[in-house]
Scaffold this motif. Sequence first.
Motif, mmCIF file in Angstrom:
data_model
loop_
_atom_site.group_PDB
_atom_site.id
_atom_site.type_symbol
_atom_site.label_atom_id
_atom_site.label_comp_id
_atom_site.label_asym_id
_atom_site.label_seq_id
_atom_site.Cartn_x
_atom_site.Cartn_y
_atom_site.Cartn_z
ATOM 1 N N SER A 166 0.738 -4.264 -6.388
ATOM 2 C CA SER A 166 2.058 -4.841 -6.644
ATOM 3 C C SER A 166 3.157 -3.782 -6.605
ATOM 4 N N VAL A 167 2.853 -2.602 -7.135
ATOM 5 C CA VAL A 167 3.820 -1.504 -7.050
ATOM 6 C C VAL A 167 4.038 -1.116 -5.585
ATOM 7 N N LYS A 168 2.943 -1.080 -4.817
ATOM 8 C CA LYS A 168 3.064 -0.762 -3.382
ATOM 9 C C LYS A 168 3.965 -1.770 -2.675
ATOM 10 N N GLU A 169 3.832 -3.058 -3.044
ATOM 11 C CA GLU A 169 4.674 -4.079 -2.423
ATOM 12 C C GLU A 169 6.146 -3.843 -2.751
ATOM 13 N N ALA A 170 6.442 -3.521 -4.017
ATOM 14 C CA ALA A 170 7.828 -3.266 -4.407
ATOM 15 C C ALA A 170 8.392 -2.066 -3.652
ATOM 16 N N VAL A 171 7.583 -1.022 -3.521
ATOM 17 C CA VAL A 171 8.013 0.166 -2.779
ATOM 18 C C VAL A 171 8.271 -0.188 -1.315
ATOM 19 N N ARG A 172 7.371 -0.982 -0.737
ATOM 20 C CA ARG A 172 7.532 -1.377 0.666
ATOM 21 C C ARG A 172 8.837 -2.132 0.881
ATOM 22 N N ILE A 173 9.166 -3.020 -0.052
ATOM 23 C CA ILE A 173 10.403 -3.799 0.072
ATOM 24 C C ILE A 173 11.605 -2.862 0.061
ATOM 25 N N GLY A 174 11.600 -1.909 -0.852
ATOM 26 C CA GLY A 174 12.696 -0.958 -0.908
ATOM 27 C C GLY A 174 12.785 -0.101 0.337
ATOM 28 N N GLU A 175 11.618 0.302 0.840
ATOM 29 C CA GLU A 175 11.558 1.181 2.002
ATOM 30 C C GLU A 175 12.043 0.463 3.262
ATOM 31 N N GLU A 176 11.569 -0.758 3.478
ATOM 32 C CA GLU A 176 11.901 -1.463 4.711
ATOM 33 C C GLU A 176 13.277 -2.112 4.677
ATOM 34 N N ALA A 177 13.756 -2.433 3.478
ATOM 35 C CA ALA A 177 15.098 -3.027 3.375
ATOM 36 C C ALA A 177 16.162 -1.969 3.109
ATOM 37 N N SER A 178 15.731 -0.741 2.830
ATOM 38 C CA SER A 178 16.655 0.377 2.589
ATOM 39 C C SER A 178 17.585 0.122 1.411
ATOM 40 N N LEU A 179 16.984 -0.122 0.256
ATOM 41 C CA LEU A 179 17.793 -0.291 -0.952
ATOM 42 C C LEU A 179 17.019 0.189 -2.173
ATOM 43 N N PRO A 180 17.711 0.483 -3.289
ATOM 44 C CA PRO A 180 17.037 0.932 -4.507
ATOM 45 C C PRO A 180 16.168 -0.168 -5.110
ATOM 46 N N VAL A 181 15.077 0.244 -5.746
ATOM 47 C CA VAL A 181 14.132 -0.687 -6.366
ATOM 48 C C VAL A 181 14.034 -0.384 -7.857
ATOM 49 N N GLU A 182 14.111 -1.428 -8.661
ATOM 50 C CA GLU A 182 13.905 -1.329 -10.107
ATOM 51 C C GLU A 182 12.685 -2.176 -10.461
ATOM 52 N N ILE A 183 11.628 -1.513 -10.965
ATOM 53 C CA ILE A 183 10.420 -2.238 -11.388
ATOM 54 C C ILE A 183 10.567 -2.610 -12.858
ATOM 55 N N SER A 184 10.520 -3.899 -13.117
ATOM 56 C CA SER A 184 10.775 -4.413 -14.461
ATOM 57 C C SER A 184 9.594 -4.179 -15.401
ATOM 58 N N HIS A 185 9.931 -3.965 -16.683
ATOM 59 C CA HIS A 185 8.963 -3.792 -17.782
ATOM 60 C C HIS A 185 7.645 -3.156 -17.300
ATOM 61 N N PHE A 186 7.755 -1.926 -16.864
ATOM 62 C CA PHE A 186 6.653 -1.150 -16.291
ATOM 63 C C PHE A 186 5.523 -1.007 -17.312
ATOM 64 N N LYS A 187 4.331 -1.516 -16.953
ATOM 65 C CA LYS A 187 3.216 -1.502 -17.898
ATOM 66 C C LYS A 187 1.907 -1.820 -17.192
ATOM 67 N N ALA A 188 0.809 -1.657 -17.928
ATOM 68 C CA ALA A 188 -0.518 -2.078 -17.461
ATOM 69 C C ALA A 188 -1.086 -3.024 -18.515
ATOM 70 N N SER A 189 -1.284 -4.281 -18.154
ATOM 71 C CA SER A 189 -1.699 -5.308 -19.103
ATOM 72 C C SER A 189 -3.213 -5.502 -19.136
ATOM 73 N N GLU A 190 -3.724 -5.772 -20.314
ATOM 74 C CA GLU A 190 -5.129 -6.062 -20.614
ATOM 75 C C GLU A 190 -5.987 -4.787 -20.637
ATOM 76 N N LYS A 191 -6.910 -4.773 -21.586
ATOM 77 C CA LYS A 191 -7.706 -3.575 -21.879
ATOM 78 C C LYS A 191 -8.392 -2.988 -20.650
ATOM 79 N N ARG A 192 -8.911 -3.865 -19.802
ATOM 80 C CA ARG A 192 -9.665 -3.372 -18.648
ATOM 81 C C ARG A 192 -8.783 -2.625 -17.657
ATOM 82 N N ASN A 193 -7.462 -2.755 -17.808
ATOM 83 C CA ASN A 193 -6.532 -2.101 -16.882
ATOM 84 C C ASN A 193 -5.785 -0.920 -17.506
ATOM 85 N N TRP A 194 -6.065 -0.653 -18.787
ATOM 86 C CA TRP A 194 -5.389 0.469 -19.430
ATOM 87 C C TRP A 194 -5.729 1.760 -18.688
ATOM 88 N N GLY A 195 -4.737 2.580 -18.515
ATOM 89 C CA GLY A 195 -4.898 3.826 -17.771
ATOM 90 C C GLY A 195 -4.376 3.748 -16.353
#
Length: 534
Positions: free
Chosen positions: A230-259
């Motif tokens: 999902s982060v890669k997708e956000a970066v791609r959008i910024g890269e191909e559209a040539s505009l700044p990207v703000e990723i909202s409430h940056f986090k990793a949810s659920e125990k299995r994804n911590w880290g």
Amino acid sequence: MEYDVLILNGKIFDGAGNPWFYGDIGVFGDKIAAIGRRLYGDAKTVIDASGLAVSPGFIDMHSHSDLGLLVDGRALSKVMQGVTLEVIGNCGGSAAPLNDLLRAHMEKFVLPEFEGAIKLEWNTMGEYFKKLEENRISLNVASYVGHSNIRACVIGFERREPRLEELEEMKNLVEEAMLDGVIGMSTGLIYPPSSYAKTEEIIELAKVVAKHCGIYSSHIRGEGETLLESVKEAVRIGEEASLPVEISHFKASEKRNWGKIRDAAKLIEDARERGVDVTADQYPYTASSTSLSALLPDWAHEGGSEKLLEKLKNSDIRGAIIEHLKRYSSLEPDYWNRIVISYLSKNIDFLGKSIMEISDIWGLNPEETVIKLLIEEEIRVSHISFNMCDEDLEFAMRKPWVMVGSDGSAVSPEGVLGKGKPHPRYYGTFPRLLGVYVREKKILALEEAIRKMCYLPAWRLGFRNRGIIREGAYADIVIFDPKIVKDNATFTDPHKFPRGIIHVLVNGVPVVFNGKYTGAKPGRVLKRLNKGGS
């Protein structure tokens, strides 16, 4: 010289991260007129800031007060914690554009929460901005246009790609919103209908935003198992559209994804290294909050909330939804103990109870409980999920490109906006950062915390004369006691103002004075200009 407000003997933090210094600040009109070691002159209001910190007003980079500000322009839960500017229109949802379909949806499934206090008397973002200004507000507001609104106005709630002519119509709506002064476009890629869009659709719309020097903000497509993709997708959008990207409430949810937050941060830093302007915001809590219906599969939402209710009541379809919901507890056995109800209007005895607790009361399994709640409450149910860890939170907080956003609305302890048990971030985000993560845990130096709450978001928004203490800048100022500042809102008792926020000025006018709300409403709608807003 004569000033409107004279602030004396303060420890001044300029908001840009520079070392603090002692000094006085003279305010004339809506601007900072003078800064010096000793200022002399008469003033209508004199504030002795001895022993206190003087900072630019805090900027809430991620808020959802779009409709609430029309109910109560005081924005009490925000100004009482030092917020002088909040950014709305996040996660793909904004107050406009509206058409008959969206208006009917909101009148049935959103507005009942406000008990008749709002009439949808606008269609465009420009008309909404005018309505806000007519109603008067206590803080400044800037807004994105929501991709869900854009999509629903053209395609409705259908789960498909736009036709060529529909894409052009969507572009025209984005163009109109940009000309009305929005700061950019937001997506909510876990929320239909925004979630129905493919990356290519978003890129095409983001190119329109880029033409007007706007920002692309995203509640990305996944914050758990698919965080990195999902982060890669956000970066791609910024890269191909040539505009700044703000990723909202940056986090990793659920125990299995911590880290995973570390790998996600590296993706952002790698993107920045190659010239993609990506930043993020976060709130200083390890619990999130959203609608209960967000737990349902994407396909169940197709056709809108009316169709969703029909599907929930259909025994054949309900079985497939239950199977989807069972996946949560199969991956995290204690999952339903960590989902706590924060808002509903009929089964109010369940406020503050977990899905597992309600299941025990009803004698149902958790999945059936979720469906029963959604049916009985006509979809209007919100929940809090305890799904993050301190280590990830503090890791992200230390990143220089991460700013602060509450992800909460402006509410009040009383009246229509005082209902439910909302996430304590509504009242405590900024004092919590100062009290817990600066003073107690020492995760951040005070200068750096203030930078993250002031000039970093102002810079991202293009407002060069906000978020900073300097002569000629707008006089959005907060004066607080760093020794005692603290959030008082809790998950069980959230409608509590913080302590330690002493004075708050918005456009040079005291909105909070000696810890009390003054009744003043000097707030403005801030519009992004092609070379930065005001």
